[in-house]
Design an enzyme around this catalytic site. Structure first.
Site, PDB file in Angstrom:
ATOM      1  N   SER A 124       0.836  -1.200   0.000  1.00  0.00           N
ATOM      2  CA  SER A 124       0.000   0.000   0.000  1.00  0.00           C
ATOM      3  C   SER A 124       0.870   1.248   0.000  1.00  0.00           C
ATOM      4  O   SER A 124       1.981   1.246   0.546  1.00  0.00           O
ATOM      5  CB  SER A 124      -0.856  -0.024   1.267  1.00  0.00           C
ATOM      6  OG  SER A 124      -1.458   1.207   1.485  1.00  0.00           O
ATOM      7  N   TYR A 148      -2.118  -0.874  10.900  1.00  0.00           N
ATOM      8  CA  TYR A 148      -2.355  -1.449   9.565  1.00  0.00           C
ATOM      9  C   TYR A 148      -1.155  -1.165   8.660  1.00  0.00           C
ATOM     10  O   TYR A 148      -0.625  -2.068   7.996  1.00  0.00           O
ATOM     11  CB  TYR A 148      -3.635  -0.875   8.948  1.00  0.00           C
ATOM     12  CG  TYR A 148      -3.727  -1.158   7.465  1.00  0.00           C
ATOM     13  CD1 TYR A 148      -4.007  -2.441   7.012  1.00  0.00           C
ATOM     14  CD2 TYR A 148      -3.484  -0.159   6.513  1.00  0.00           C
ATOM     15  CE1 TYR A 148      -4.057  -2.727   5.646  1.00  0.00           C
ATOM     16  CE2 TYR A 148      -3.530  -0.428   5.162  1.00  0.00           C
ATOM     17  CZ  TYR A 148      -3.816  -1.709   4.729  1.00  0.00           C
ATOM     18  OH  TYR A 148      -3.849  -1.974   3.382  1.00  0.00           O
ATOM     19  N   LYS A 152       1.901  -3.687   6.671  1.00  0.00           N
ATOM     20  CA  LYS A 152       2.345  -3.706   5.272  1.00  0.00           C
ATOM     21  C   LYS A 152       3.860  -3.509   5.216  1.00  0.00           C
ATOM     22  O   LYS A 152       4.578  -4.194   4.483  1.00  0.00           O
ATOM     23  CB  LYS A 152       1.634  -2.614   4.457  1.00  0.00           C
ATOM     24  CG  LYS A 152       0.145  -2.862   4.291  1.00  0.00           C
ATOM     25  CD  LYS A 152      -0.126  -4.123   3.483  1.00  0.00           C
ATOM     26  CE  LYS A 152      -1.598  -4.460   3.373  1.00  0.00           C
ATOM     27  NZ  LYS A 152      -1.866  -5.799   2.861  1.00  0.00           N
TER      28      LYS A 152
HETATM   29  P1  NAD Z   1     -11.034  -6.996   1.200  1.00  0.00           P
HETATM   30  O1  NAD Z   1     -11.250  -6.973   2.681  1.00  0.00           O
HETATM   31  O2  NAD Z   1     -12.198  -6.795   0.320  1.00  0.00           O
HETATM   32  O3  NAD Z   1     -10.319  -8.369   0.781  1.00  0.00           O
HETATM   33  C1  NAD Z   1      -9.438  -9.055   1.637  1.00  0.00           C
HETATM   34  C2  NAD Z   1      -9.929 -10.496   1.714  1.00  0.00           C
HETATM   35  O4  NAD Z   1      -9.058 -11.266   2.542  1.00  0.00           O
HETATM   36  C3  NAD Z   1     -11.324 -10.631   2.306  1.00  0.00           C
HETATM   37  O5  NAD Z   1     -12.118 -11.376   1.408  1.00  0.00           O
HETATM   38  C4  NAD Z   1     -11.113 -11.364   3.615  1.00  0.00           C
HETATM   39  O6  NAD Z   1     -12.217 -12.206   3.930  1.00  0.00           O
HETATM   40  C5  NAD Z   1      -9.850 -12.138   3.330  1.00  0.00           C
HETATM   41  N1  NAD Z   1      -9.019 -12.499   4.500  1.00  0.00           N
HETATM   42  C6  NAD Z   1      -8.558 -11.689   5.483  1.00  0.00           C
HETATM   43  N2  NAD Z   1      -7.776 -12.386   6.321  1.00  0.00           N
HETATM   44  C7  NAD Z   1      -7.726 -13.662   5.856  1.00  0.00           C
HETATM   45  C8  NAD Z   1      -7.074 -14.838   6.287  1.00  0.00           C
HETATM   46  N3  NAD Z   1      -6.292 -14.862   7.376  1.00  0.00           N
HETATM   47  N4  NAD Z   1      -7.248 -15.970   5.565  1.00  0.00           N
HETATM   48  C9  NAD Z   1      -8.038 -15.988   4.464  1.00  0.00           C
HETATM   49  N5  NAD Z   1      -8.667 -14.887   4.004  1.00  0.00           N
HETATM   50  C10 NAD Z   1      -8.516 -13.744   4.699  1.00  0.00           C
HETATM   51  O7  NAD Z   1      -9.893  -5.926   0.881  1.00  0.00           O
HETATM   52  P2  NAD Z   1      -9.377  -5.367  -0.505  1.00  0.00           P
HETATM   53  O8  NAD Z   1      -9.725  -3.938  -0.570  1.00  0.00           O
HETATM   54  O9  NAD Z   1      -9.752  -6.266  -1.608  1.00  0.00           O
HETATM   55  O10 NAD Z   1      -7.817  -5.437  -0.250  1.00  0.00           O
HETATM   56  C11 NAD Z   1      -7.027  -6.533  -0.679  1.00  0.00           C
HETATM   57  C12 NAD Z   1      -5.605  -6.320  -0.200  1.00  0.00           C
HETATM   58  O11 NAD Z   1      -5.118  -5.087  -0.718  1.00  0.00           O
HETATM   59  C13 NAD Z   1      -5.476  -6.213   1.321  1.00  0.00           C
HETATM   60  O12 NAD Z   1      -4.275  -6.855   1.717  1.00  0.00           O
HETATM   61  C14 NAD Z   1      -5.380  -4.720   1.559  1.00  0.00           C
HETATM   62  O13 NAD Z   1      -4.667  -4.420   2.743  1.00  0.00           O
HETATM   63  C15 NAD Z   1      -4.623  -4.264   0.325  1.00  0.00           C
HETATM   64  N6  NAD Z   1      -4.855  -2.852  -0.011  1.00  0.00           N
HETATM   65  C16 NAD Z   1      -6.150  -2.400  -0.141  1.00  0.00           C
HETATM   66  C17 NAD Z   1      -6.371  -1.054  -0.449  1.00  0.00           C
HETATM   67  C18 NAD Z   1      -7.768  -0.496  -0.538  1.00  0.00           C
HETATM   68  O14 NAD Z   1      -7.941   0.719  -0.405  1.00  0.00           O
HETATM   69  N7  NAD Z   1      -8.784  -1.318  -0.804  1.00  0.00           N
HETATM   70  C19 NAD Z   1      -5.272  -0.200  -0.642  1.00  0.00           C
HETATM   71  C20 NAD Z   1      -3.986  -0.703  -0.522  1.00  0.00           C
HETATM   72  C21 NAD Z   1      -3.796  -2.045  -0.201  1.00  0.00           C
HETATM   73  C1  WQD Z   2      -9.614   9.846   0.729  1.00  0.00           C
HETATM   74  C2  WQD Z   2      -9.827  11.349   0.935  1.00  0.00           C
HETATM   75  C3  WQD Z   2     -10.151  11.949   3.238  1.00  0.00           C
HETATM   76  C4  WQD Z   2     -14.008   9.881   3.719  1.00  0.00           C
HETATM   77  C5  WQD Z   2      -7.046   4.889   3.031  1.00  0.00           C
HETATM   78  C6  WQD Z   2      -6.019   4.189   3.868  1.00  0.00           C
HETATM   79  C7  WQD Z   2      -4.904   3.689   2.995  1.00  0.00           C
HETATM   80  C8  WQD Z   2      -5.428   2.860   1.817  1.00  0.00           C
HETATM   81  C9  WQD Z   2      -6.575   3.484   1.123  1.00  0.00           C
HETATM   82  C10 WQD Z   2      -5.166   0.523   2.277  1.00  0.00           C
HETATM   83  C11 WQD Z   2      -9.075  11.892   2.142  1.00  0.00           C
HETATM   84  C12 WQD Z   2     -11.395  12.242   2.429  1.00  0.00           C
HETATM   85  C13 WQD Z   2     -12.815  10.383   3.208  1.00  0.00           C
HETATM   86  C14 WQD Z   2     -15.058  10.784   4.057  1.00  0.00           C
HETATM   87  C15 WQD Z   2     -13.679  12.609   3.315  1.00  0.00           C
HETATM   88  N1  WQD Z   2      -5.885   1.570   2.219  1.00  0.00           N
HETATM   89  N2  WQD Z   2     -12.654  11.725   3.008  1.00  0.00           N
HETATM   90  N3  WQD Z   2     -14.845  12.118   3.838  1.00  0.00           N
HETATM   91  O1  WQD Z   2      -7.260   7.984   3.627  1.00  0.00           O
HETATM   92  O2  WQD Z   2      -6.302   8.186   1.290  1.00  0.00           O
HETATM   93  O3  WQD Z   2      -6.450   5.985   2.354  1.00  0.00           O
HETATM   94  O4  WQD Z   2      -7.555   3.967   2.060  1.00  0.00           O
HETATM   95  O5  WQD Z   2      -3.982   0.375   2.163  1.00  0.00           O
HETATM   96  O6  WQD Z   2      -4.057   2.947   3.806  1.00  0.00           O
HETATM   97  O7  WQD Z   2      -5.513   5.100   4.814  1.00  0.00           O
HETATM   98  O8  WQD Z   2      -8.527   7.069   1.616  1.00  0.00           O
HETATM   99  O9  WQD Z   2     -10.872   7.042   0.919  1.00  0.00           O
HETATM  100  O10 WQD Z   2     -10.342   7.177   3.388  1.00  0.00           O
HETATM  101  O11 WQD Z   2      -9.892   9.153   1.937  1.00  0.00           O
HETATM  102  O12 WQD Z   2     -13.542  13.831   3.138  1.00  0.00           O
HETATM  103  O13 WQD Z   2     -16.127  10.388   4.536  1.00  0.00           O
HETATM  104  O14 WQD Z   2     -11.215  11.572   1.202  1.00  0.00           O
HETATM  105  O15 WQD Z   2      -9.918  12.937   4.191  1.00  0.00           O
HETATM  106  O16 WQD Z   2      -8.655  13.189   1.820  1.00  0.00           O
HETATM  107  P1  WQD Z   2      -7.094   7.419   2.287  1.00  0.00           P
HETATM  108  P2  WQD Z   2      -9.983   7.544   1.982  1.00  0.00           P
END
Ligand code: NAD
Ligand code: WQD
Length: 337
Positions: A124, A148, A152
């Site tokens: 991330s 969190y 990562k």
């Molecule tokens: P998500 O929660 O929709 O998907 C994650 C999946 O992993 C879920 O289906 C959950 O049930 C499963 N899971 C969790 N722990 C598990 C375990 N121990 N064994 C088996 N399954 C397990 O999340 P997502 O948004 O699809 O994110 C996928 C990956 O990408 C995550 O690692 C997340 O941290 C990373 N990521 C997400 C974002 C975002 O904003 N969505 C941004 C950066 C990184």
């Molecule tokens: C985006 C912008 C908020 C909600 C997070 C995690 C990051 C990554 C992605 C996994 C910001 C603003 C938000 C609301 C708002 N996940 N906002 N009102 O914070 O960039 O990242 O998700 O790795 O680790 O921190 O994403 O979508 O929460 O916010 O004004 O109700 O929207 O302040 O500027 P963020 P976000």
């Protein structure tokens, strides 16, 4: 040969399964359904016409993962499984460290024991410390502000160490920026449980009437309109980035971190306006205080992904907003019937 997708029933995982199946890959999914529903994979099968071998299991269960790897002749792994809510990680740090670290340790152990050497890891942009200049490049300083993010960061370090000990492994650390949107069919999409923490699910739930108004977290940042700027990337572009990473892992060894973003930053108000214009709906909002821990501007330098993976985000803001809305309108309660 098949690709093991951990967390494949989740948001990014289900879209990546769809892309891999459409490209002709064989896959097998393991997910404990902690934050997802099997229905997402049923829908992927509806769209692609391909069945998906699925195991409801925990990635921390090494013996089970070894059994799955052997049964499906797994060659590469994409490791999405993990807990991902920043605020929750502050309240429940032990659960986050346990799940997100133990799952990677045990998965890597299962890979060592079965001779699988290619791993794509969901990292991330949150691993970059707050004192970097934007756009963020892969060589930027690392450091986090919540459990969190540290999971990562620590997973990246664990995998760098694994690649030193196993020099014939290929490990790709994909640092996602802000994934949004849904498959254009509107059959799969992001289905957050409870009140969404992220901006775009909140925007779409407000537009559909499930929330009264959006609170914009601060309008006094040093940005063009005072609201926070982020690098929103369409989840289908992100999914295609994983296909490119799987292909890259076939031709390199080592451990490489790569940003997956668009390189363009949009503000909260840009996103609200684009959503209203793309869909002809209103998104009522109020300006509120800043959210603790938020940065003014976060966006990527995406050049390395293009150079190394031959991948570039293709979809624009209107595509993102339109596709979120198609998903939200067709599934106002997500995957729940
Ligand atoms: P998500 O929660 O929709 O998907 C994650 C999946 O992993 C879920 O289906 C959950 O049930 C499963 N899971 C969790 N722990 C598990 C375990 N121990 N064994 C088996 N399954 C397990 O999340 P997502 O948004 O699809 O994110 C996928 C990956 O990408 C995550 O690692 C997340 O941290 C990373 N990521 C997400 C974002 C975002 O904003 N969505 C941004 C950066 C990184
Ligand atoms: C985006 C912008 C908020 C909600 C997070 C995690 C990051 C990554 C992605 C996994 C910001 C603003 C938000 C609301 C708002 N996940 N906002 N009102 O914070 O960039 O990242 O998700 O790795 O680790 O921190 O994403 O979508 O929460 O916010 O004004 O109700 O929207 O302040 O500027 P963020 P976000």
């Amino acid at each position: 040969m098949s690709i093991l997708i951990t967390g494949g029933a989740g948001y990014i995982g289900s879209h990546t399964c769809l892309c891999l199946l459409n490209k002709g890959y064989d896959i097998v999914v393991v997910d404990n359904l902690d934050n997802s529903s099997k229905e997402s994979l049923v829908r992927v099968t509806e769209i692609t016409g391909r069945e998906i071998p699925f195991y409801e299991a925990d990635v921390c269960d090494t013996e089970k993962v070894i059994e799955i790897i052997k049964a499906h002749n797994v060659d590469s792994v994409i490791h999405f499984a993990g807990l991902k809510a920043v605020g929750e990680s502050v309240r429940m740090p032990l659960e986050y460290y346990e799940n997100n670290l133990v799952s990677t340790l045990h998965l890597a152990e299962a890979m060592v024991k079965t001779g699988v050497k290619k791993l794509i890891f969901s990292s991330s942009a949150t691993v970059y410390s707050a004192d970097n200049e934007v756009p963020l490049t892969e060589g930027g300083r690392l450091g986090c502000t919540n459990p969190y993010g540290w999971t990562k960061y620590m997973n990246e370090q664990i995998l760098r160490d694994v690649s030193v000990a196993h020099s014939d492994w290929s490990i790709v650390l994909l640092r996602y920026f802000n994934p949004v949107g849904a498959h254009e069919s509107g059959k799969i999409g992001e289905d957050p449980s409870g009140i969404p923490n992220n901006l775009m699910p909140y925007v779409s739930q407000t537009a559909v009437g499930r929330r009264e108004f959006l609170t914009v977290f601060g309008d006094d940042y040093d940005t063009p309109d005072g609201t926070g700027v982020r690098d929103y990337i369409h989840v289908m572009d992100l999914a295609e980035g994983h296909v490119a990473a799987v292909e890259y892992a076939q031709r390199f060894t080592g451990c490489d971190a790569i940003n997956l973003g668009t390189g363009v930053g949009y503000s909260v108000l840009d996103m609200v306006k684009a959503f209203e214009e793309a869909n002809g709906v209103k998104v009522p909002y109020k300006i509120g205080p800043r959210r603790p821990g938020d940065l003014a501007m976060v966006y990527s330098n995406p050049e390395k992904a293009e150079r190394v993976l031959g991948w570039k985000a293709r979809r624009n803001l209107i595509d993102m907003c339109r596709d979120i809305w198609t998903w939200q309108k067709n599934n106002p309660n997500g995957f729940k019937k």
